[in-house]
Write a protein that holds these residues in place. Sequence first.
Motif, PDB file in Angstrom:
ATOM      1  N   LYS A 143      89.791 -32.664  25.674  1.00 30.16           N
ATOM      2  CA  LYS A 143      89.405 -34.035  25.365  1.00 30.16           C
ATOM      3  C   LYS A 143      87.916 -34.249  25.619  1.00 30.16           C
ATOM      4  CE  LYS A 143      93.883 -36.277  26.152  1.00 30.16           C
ATOM      5  NZ  LYS A 143      94.668 -37.139  27.077  1.00 30.16           N
ATOM      6  N   ASP A 144      87.417 -33.694  26.724  1.00 26.33           N
ATOM      7  CA  ASP A 144      85.984 -33.811  27.014  1.00 26.33           C
ATOM      8  C   ASP A 144      85.156 -33.126  25.928  1.00 26.33           C
ATOM      9  OD1 ASP A 144      86.617 -35.156  29.328  1.00 26.33           O
ATOM     10  OD2 ASP A 144      86.360 -33.419  30.646  1.00 26.33           O
ATOM     11  N   TYR A 145      85.608 -31.955  25.500  1.00 24.38           N
ATOM     12  CA  TYR A 145      84.900 -31.215  24.444  1.00 24.38           C
ATOM     13  C   TYR A 145      84.903 -32.015  23.139  1.00 24.38           C
ATOM     14  CZ  TYR A 145      83.989 -27.549  20.978  1.00 24.38           C
ATOM     15  OH  TYR A 145      83.484 -26.810  19.936  1.00 24.38           O
ATOM     16  N   LEU A 146      86.059 -32.518  22.755  1.00 19.45           N
ATOM     17  CA  LEU A 146      86.175 -33.252  21.496  1.00 19.45           C
ATOM     18  C   LEU A 146      85.404 -34.569  21.531  1.00 19.45           C
ATOM     19  CD1 LEU A 146      89.990 -32.644  20.897  1.00 19.45           C
ATOM     20  CD2 LEU A 146      88.108 -31.590  19.632  1.00 19.45           C
ATOM     21  N   SER A 147      85.224 -35.112  22.720  1.00 19.63           N
ATOM     22  CA  SER A 147      84.487 -36.374  22.861  1.00 19.63           C
ATOM     23  C   SER A 147      82.981 -36.175  22.816  1.00 19.63           C
ATOM     24  CB  SER A 147      84.865 -37.061  24.178  1.00 19.63           C
ATOM     25  OG  SER A 147      86.240 -37.389  24.202  1.00 19.63           O
ATOM     26  N   THR A 148      82.517 -34.966  22.998  1.00 11.69           N
ATOM     27  CA  THR A 148      81.074 -34.690  23.060  1.00 11.69           C
ATOM     28  C   THR A 148      80.587 -33.796  21.929  1.00 11.69           C
ATOM     29  OG1 THR A 148      81.512 -32.852  24.588  1.00 11.69           O
ATOM     30  CG2 THR A 148      80.991 -34.988  25.568  1.00 11.69           C
ATOM     31  N   HIS A 149      81.466 -33.501  20.972  1.00  8.61           N
ATOM     32  CA  HIS A 149      81.095 -32.640  19.844  1.00  8.61           C
ATOM     33  C   HIS A 149      81.492 -33.294  18.522  1.00  8.61           C
ATOM     34  CE1 HIS A 149      80.815 -29.759  23.135  1.00  8.61           C
ATOM     35  NE2 HIS A 149      80.156 -28.957  22.327  1.00  8.61           N
ATOM     36  N   PHE A 150      80.826 -32.904  17.466  1.00  8.50           N
ATOM     37  CA  PHE A 150      81.123 -33.403  16.127  1.00  8.50           C
ATOM     38  C   PHE A 150      81.089 -32.232  15.155  1.00  8.50           C
ATOM     39  CE2 PHE A 150      76.589 -32.989  15.966  1.00  8.50           C
ATOM     40  CZ  PHE A 150      76.251 -32.832  14.631  1.00  8.50           C
ATOM     41  N   SER A 196      91.528 -19.661  29.113  1.00 11.94           N
ATOM     42  CA  SER A 196      90.490 -20.172  28.211  1.00 11.94           C
ATOM     43  C   SER A 196      91.093 -20.961  27.053  1.00 11.94           C
ATOM     44  CB  SER A 196      89.674 -19.011  27.624  1.00 11.94           C
ATOM     45  OG  SER A 196      88.926 -18.354  28.606  1.00 11.94           O
ATOM     46  N   PRO A 197      90.740 -22.243  26.902  1.00 13.64           N
ATOM     47  CA  PRO A 197      91.049 -22.936  25.649  1.00 13.64           C
ATOM     48  C   PRO A 197      90.277 -22.266  24.509  1.00 13.64           C
ATOM     49  CG  PRO A 197      90.521 -24.497  27.393  1.00 13.64           C
ATOM     50  CD  PRO A 197      90.127 -23.138  27.895  1.00 13.64           C
ATOM     51  N   LEU A 198      90.832 -22.328  23.307  1.00 13.08           N
ATOM     52  CA  LEU A 198      90.250 -21.612  22.171  1.00 13.08           C
ATOM     53  C   LEU A 198      90.000 -22.553  20.999  1.00 13.08           C
ATOM     54  CD1 LEU A 198      92.651 -18.516  22.172  1.00 13.08           C
ATOM     55  CD2 LEU A 198      90.450 -18.728  23.357  1.00 13.08           C
ATOM     56  N   ALA A 208      98.176 -26.875  31.976  1.00 14.15           N
ATOM     57  CA  ALA A 208      98.266 -27.610  30.713  1.00 14.15           C
ATOM     58  C   ALA A 208      97.514 -28.936  30.823  1.00 14.15           C
ATOM     59  CB  ALA A 208      99.724 -27.853  30.339  1.00 14.15           C
ATOM     60  N   ALA A 209      97.668 -29.622  31.952  1.00 11.87           N
ATOM     61  CA  ALA A 209      96.967 -30.889  32.155  1.00 11.87           C
ATOM     62  C   ALA A 209      95.462 -30.668  32.265  1.00 11.87           C
ATOM     63  CB  ALA A 209      97.496 -31.579  33.413  1.00 11.87           C
ATOM     64  N   THR A 210      95.057 -29.609  32.975  1.00  8.06           N
ATOM     65  CA  THR A 210      93.634 -29.288  33.107  1.00  8.06           C
ATOM     66  C   THR A 210      93.026 -28.965  31.751  1.00  8.06           C
ATOM     67  OG1 THR A 210      93.922 -28.446  35.363  1.00  8.06           O
ATOM     68  CG2 THR A 210      91.977 -27.696  34.147  1.00  8.06           C
ATOM     69  N   ASP A 211      93.701 -28.111  30.979  1.00 11.89           N
ATOM     70  CA  ASP A 211      93.199 -27.739  29.659  1.00 11.89           C
ATOM     71  C   ASP A 211      93.090 -28.950  28.738  1.00 11.89           C
ATOM     72  OD1 ASP A 211      92.983 -25.106  30.358  1.00 11.89           O
ATOM     73  OD2 ASP A 211      94.811 -24.457  29.358  1.00 11.89           O
ATOM     74  N   ASP A 212      94.071 -29.852  28.830  1.00 11.50           N
ATOM     75  CA  ASP A 212      94.043 -31.023  27.955  1.00 11.50           C
ATOM     76  C   ASP A 212      92.828 -31.888  28.251  1.00 11.50           C
ATOM     77  OD1 ASP A 212      95.377 -32.575  25.866  1.00 11.50           O
ATOM     78  OD2 ASP A 212      95.651 -34.079  27.421  1.00 11.50           O
ATOM     79  N   GLN A 213      92.492 -32.040  29.523  1.00 12.80           N
ATOM     80  CA  GLN A 213      91.314 -32.827  29.865  1.00 12.80           C
ATOM     81  C   GLN A 213      90.036 -32.126  29.401  1.00 12.80           C
ATOM     82  OE1 GLN A 213      91.330 -36.052  31.248  1.00 12.80           O
ATOM     83  NE2 GLN A 213      89.268 -35.813  30.386  1.00 12.80           N
ATOM     84  N   ILE A 214      89.997 -30.798  29.552  1.00 11.15           N
ATOM     85  CA  ILE A 214      88.836 -30.026  29.090  1.00 11.15           C
ATOM     86  C   ILE A 214      88.661 -30.183  27.579  1.00 11.15           C
ATOM     87  CG2 ILE A 214      87.955 -27.677  28.750  1.00 11.15           C
ATOM     88  CD1 ILE A 214      89.203 -26.957  31.452  1.00 11.15           C
TER      89      ILE A 214
END
Length: 261
Positions: free
Chosen positions: A43-50, A211-213, A35-41
Amino acid sequence: RRQRQMCIRDRFLILIISCKKEEQVELPRDIAEQAATDDQILKDYLSTHFYNYEDFEDLSYNESITGGYNFLKIDTIAGENSSKIPLIGQVKKNSIRVKISNGSFVNHDLYYLVAREGIGQSPSSVDSTYLSYEGSLLNGNVFDQSTSPVWFDLTQVVRGFREAMPAFKSGTYQVNNDNTVDFESFGQGAMFLPSGLGYFSSPAGSIPAYSPLVFKIKLYTFNESDHDGDGIPTSQEFDVDGDGIADDTDGDGLNDYLDTD
């Protein structure tokens, strides 16, 4: 000769046994750690996408499903898009408790984006929804989609999907003379789920384990569900204790929302 055959056979058996011992079997990952790993993944995705938020600023609420626009679009912040606002500053978060085998709970954060709220009502997490959708991995690979509206019983989808749906509202519709239907002013957005609210360690089709979705959705309308027809909405019977698991109060093996008694 017989002794030689036995030696060859024994060496063959030893080879098979040795290979089996060397096979790597991945044990299920720790739920809290994943859960912690997915949350960081995420956050990284949301920080680099629009997403194409500028297209929604001028989107009329009376624009119908036949208006010619597609799902919202998500892209990487780079090059000519370097000045775009990242999703991390536009999404909202909902923390969902997931009950694990020892009876304790692990919080999983799902993120959702309301690009257009809709003017109707919000479904509960267990209602029947009429929507179109696209499901993809974080790398953009689409694993499922329906551009034409379909009915989804939210009790039958992954937990993250049903937990995010109350964030959106339905629209209005008009039945035409040819029995086609035009929908207007409906809710539209996306949800970003950790694997613990998706398929977790179980691969599903082209979805790898852990896999996060991402789901993009348009919510046209919904029906309040009463699965067992007892006059009590499913939302009041499905998960009263809030552990994320359908209740079976009388222990008869039939969940309350399907049990007329």
